[in-house]
Motif scaffolding. Sequence first.
Motif, PDB file in Angstrom:
ATOM      1  N   UNK A   1       0.840  -1.357  -0.049  1.00  0.00           N
ATOM      2  CA  UNK A   1      -0.040   0.072  -0.108  1.00  0.00           C
ATOM      3  C   UNK A   1       0.795   1.252  -0.122  1.00  0.00           C
ATOM      4  N   UNK A   2       1.789   1.400   0.751  1.00  0.00           N
ATOM      5  CA  UNK A   2       2.696   2.516   0.806  1.00  0.00           C
ATOM      6  C   UNK A   2       3.455   2.754  -0.545  1.00  0.00           C
ATOM      7  N   UNK A   3       4.076   1.577  -1.140  1.00  0.00           N
ATOM      8  CA  UNK A   3       4.759   1.607  -2.371  1.00  0.00           C
ATOM      9  C   UNK A   3       3.497   2.270  -3.472  1.00  0.00           C
ATOM     10  N   UNK A   4       2.554   1.550  -3.341  1.00  0.00           N
ATOM     11  CA  UNK A   4       1.239   1.839  -4.467  1.00  0.00           C
ATOM     12  C   UNK A   4       0.993   3.338  -4.172  1.00  0.00           C
ATOM     13  N   UNK A   5       1.047   3.998  -3.156  1.00  0.00           N
ATOM     14  CA  UNK A   5       0.545   5.235  -3.079  1.00  0.00           C
ATOM     15  C   UNK A   5       1.662   6.292  -3.459  1.00  0.00           C
ATOM     16  N   UNK A   6       2.811   5.616  -3.064  1.00  0.00           N
ATOM     17  CA  UNK A   6       4.047   6.565  -3.536  1.00  0.00           C
ATOM     18  C   UNK A   6       4.214   6.609  -5.038  1.00  0.00           C
ATOM     19  N   UNK A   7       4.075   5.475  -5.670  1.00  0.00           N
ATOM     20  CA  UNK A   7       4.411   5.284  -7.061  1.00  0.00           C
ATOM     21  C   UNK A   7       3.021   5.443  -7.806  1.00  0.00           C
ATOM     22  N   UNK A   8       1.958   5.553  -7.341  1.00  0.00           N
ATOM     23  CA  UNK A   8       0.799   5.634  -7.761  1.00  0.00           C
ATOM     24  C   UNK A   8       0.312   4.773  -8.749  1.00  0.00           C
ATOM     25  N   UNK A   9       0.578   3.535  -7.978  1.00  0.00           N
ATOM     26  CA  UNK A   9       0.021   2.164  -8.698  1.00  0.00           C
ATOM     27  C   UNK A   9      -1.283   1.809  -7.713  1.00  0.00           C
ATOM     28  N   UNK A  10      -2.491   1.997  -8.414  1.00  0.00           N
ATOM     29  CA  UNK A  10      -3.622   1.627  -7.703  1.00  0.00           C
ATOM     30  C   UNK A  10      -3.861   0.103  -7.372  1.00  0.00           C
ATOM     31  N   UNK A  11      -3.672  -0.537  -8.148  1.00  0.00           N
ATOM     32  CA  UNK A  11      -3.562  -2.162  -7.808  1.00  0.00           C
ATOM     33  C   UNK A  11      -3.061  -2.575  -6.498  1.00  0.00           C
ATOM     34  N   UNK A  12      -1.888  -1.702  -6.272  1.00  0.00           N
ATOM     35  CA  UNK A  12      -1.162  -2.315  -5.098  1.00  0.00           C
ATOM     36  C   UNK A  12      -1.839  -1.860  -3.684  1.00  0.00           C
ATOM     37  N   UNK A  13      -2.870  -0.982  -3.842  1.00  0.00           N
ATOM     38  CA  UNK A  13      -3.217  -0.532  -2.556  1.00  0.00           C
ATOM     39  C   UNK A  13      -4.627  -1.546  -2.218  1.00  0.00           C
ATOM     40  N   UNK A  14      -5.208  -2.204  -3.145  1.00  0.00           N
ATOM     41  CA  UNK A  14      -6.387  -2.838  -2.824  1.00  0.00           C
ATOM     42  C   UNK A  14      -6.270  -3.973  -1.793  1.00  0.00           C
ATOM     43  N   UNK A  15      -5.023  -4.735  -1.767  1.00  0.00           N
ATOM     44  CA  UNK A  15      -5.056  -5.722  -0.518  1.00  0.00           C
ATOM     45  C   UNK A  15      -5.003  -5.142   0.880  1.00  0.00           C
ATOM     46  N   UNK A  16      -4.451  -4.009   1.149  1.00  0.00           N
ATOM     47  CA  UNK A  16      -4.691  -3.124   2.417  1.00  0.00           C
ATOM     48  C   UNK A  16      -5.938  -2.741   2.449  1.00  0.00           C
ATOM     49  N   UNK A  17      -6.778  -2.286   1.504  1.00  0.00           N
ATOM     50  CA  UNK A  17      -8.104  -1.725   1.634  1.00  0.00           C
ATOM     51  C   UNK A  17      -8.803  -2.925   2.111  1.00  0.00           C
ATOM     52  N   UNK A  18      -8.828  -4.133   1.367  1.00  0.00           N
ATOM     53  CA  UNK A  18      -9.494  -5.304   1.798  1.00  0.00           C
ATOM     54  C   UNK A  18      -9.057  -5.928   3.289  1.00  0.00           C
ATOM     55  N   UNK A  19      -7.925  -5.598   3.668  1.00  0.00           N
ATOM     56  CA  UNK A  19      -7.621  -5.940   5.127  1.00  0.00           C
ATOM     57  C   UNK A  19      -8.409  -4.955   5.831  1.00  0.00           C
ATOM     58  N   UNK A  20      -8.567  -3.585   5.605  1.00  0.00           N
ATOM     59  CA  UNK A  20      -9.247  -2.648   6.369  1.00  0.00           C
ATOM     60  C   UNK A  20     -10.790  -3.081   6.438  1.00  0.00           C
ATOM     61  N   UNK A  21     -11.279  -3.466   5.530  1.00  0.00           N
ATOM     62  CA  UNK A  21     -12.701  -4.084   5.503  1.00  0.00           C
ATOM     63  C   UNK A  21     -12.672  -5.222   6.423  1.00  0.00           C
ATOM     64  N   UNK A  22     -12.074  -6.294   6.293  1.00  0.00           N
ATOM     65  CA  UNK A  22     -11.973  -7.408   7.074  1.00  0.00           C
ATOM     66  C   UNK A  22     -11.854  -6.961   8.505  1.00  0.00           C
ATOM     67  N   UNK A  23     -11.087  -6.251   8.962  1.00  0.00           N
ATOM     68  CA  UNK A  23     -10.796  -5.848  10.240  1.00  0.00           C
ATOM     69  C   UNK A  23     -12.059  -4.895  10.829  1.00  0.00           C
ATOM     70  N   UNK A  24     -12.610  -4.194   9.979  1.00  0.00           N
ATOM     71  CA  UNK A  24     -13.816  -3.387  10.421  1.00  0.00           C
ATOM     72  C   UNK A  24     -15.016  -4.238  10.657  1.00  0.00           C
ATOM     73  N   UNK A  25     -15.034  -5.319   9.728  1.00  0.00           N
ATOM     74  CA  UNK A  25     -16.213  -6.272   9.761  1.00  0.00           C
ATOM     75  C   UNK A  25     -16.120  -7.032  11.321  1.00  0.00           C
ATOM     76  N   UNK A  26     -14.737  -7.432  11.604  1.00  0.00           N
ATOM     77  CA  UNK A  26     -14.634  -8.041  12.768  1.00  0.00           C
ATOM     78  C   UNK A  26     -15.011  -7.421  13.952  1.00  0.00           C
TER      79      UNK A  26
END
Length: 225
Positions: A89-114
Amino acid sequence: MISPWDRWYSTSCCLCCHVRTGTIILGIWYMLINAVVLLILLSALNDPVQYRYHLTSSELGTDIDVMDDANICIATAISLLMILICGMATYGAYKQHAAWIIPFFCYQIFDFALNTLVAISVVVYPNTVQDYLQQLPGTFPYKEDIMSTNNMCLVFVVLLFIGCILSFKAYLIGCVWNCYRYVSGRGTTEVLVYVTTNDTTVLLPPYEEAFAIPPKEPPPQYMEA
């Protein structure tokens, strides 16, 4: 008509930071936390005797081994995976690669659901708060005072605390989502600009043909009668 997704879209977070900066800071913060947890787990694997001594000491008021070697290995693998996801996620936000941010976003959704399931379990089974307090060690500070409090007050305090955590997590999820939309939008804009420029270049005539001097026509010739 503005869609709900566009209505909540913003390129700033925490009142001053850009969503890219906020996502980079959040990813680094999660990496540091998981790195500390990983160091503790590796220390436990390196010296299990001392680790079990700390867990079974009389100061904690328990004589049960909370984690064995297998659980520590599983927790270590999870920490490594979390460090990898946060780094992506850090690399994706720094280099502007949107696909690299998706796993971190999915983890946030999973943590919020728990955490939401924990709040629902407290509402459905309010006696679980008292059961959890009874399992605490006898040396836990203010244990007797907390247990003497009304059960409904305890449930309200726990739900208020979980609600604050869920609100903060939801705000962080929105920041990461806005960063994903910003990065993916910039990539789409750059592609459109490139295609338009390329088409314009193809449609325009070459420079030599556009600015070439037309040849002079020969003067008309008149036939003698």
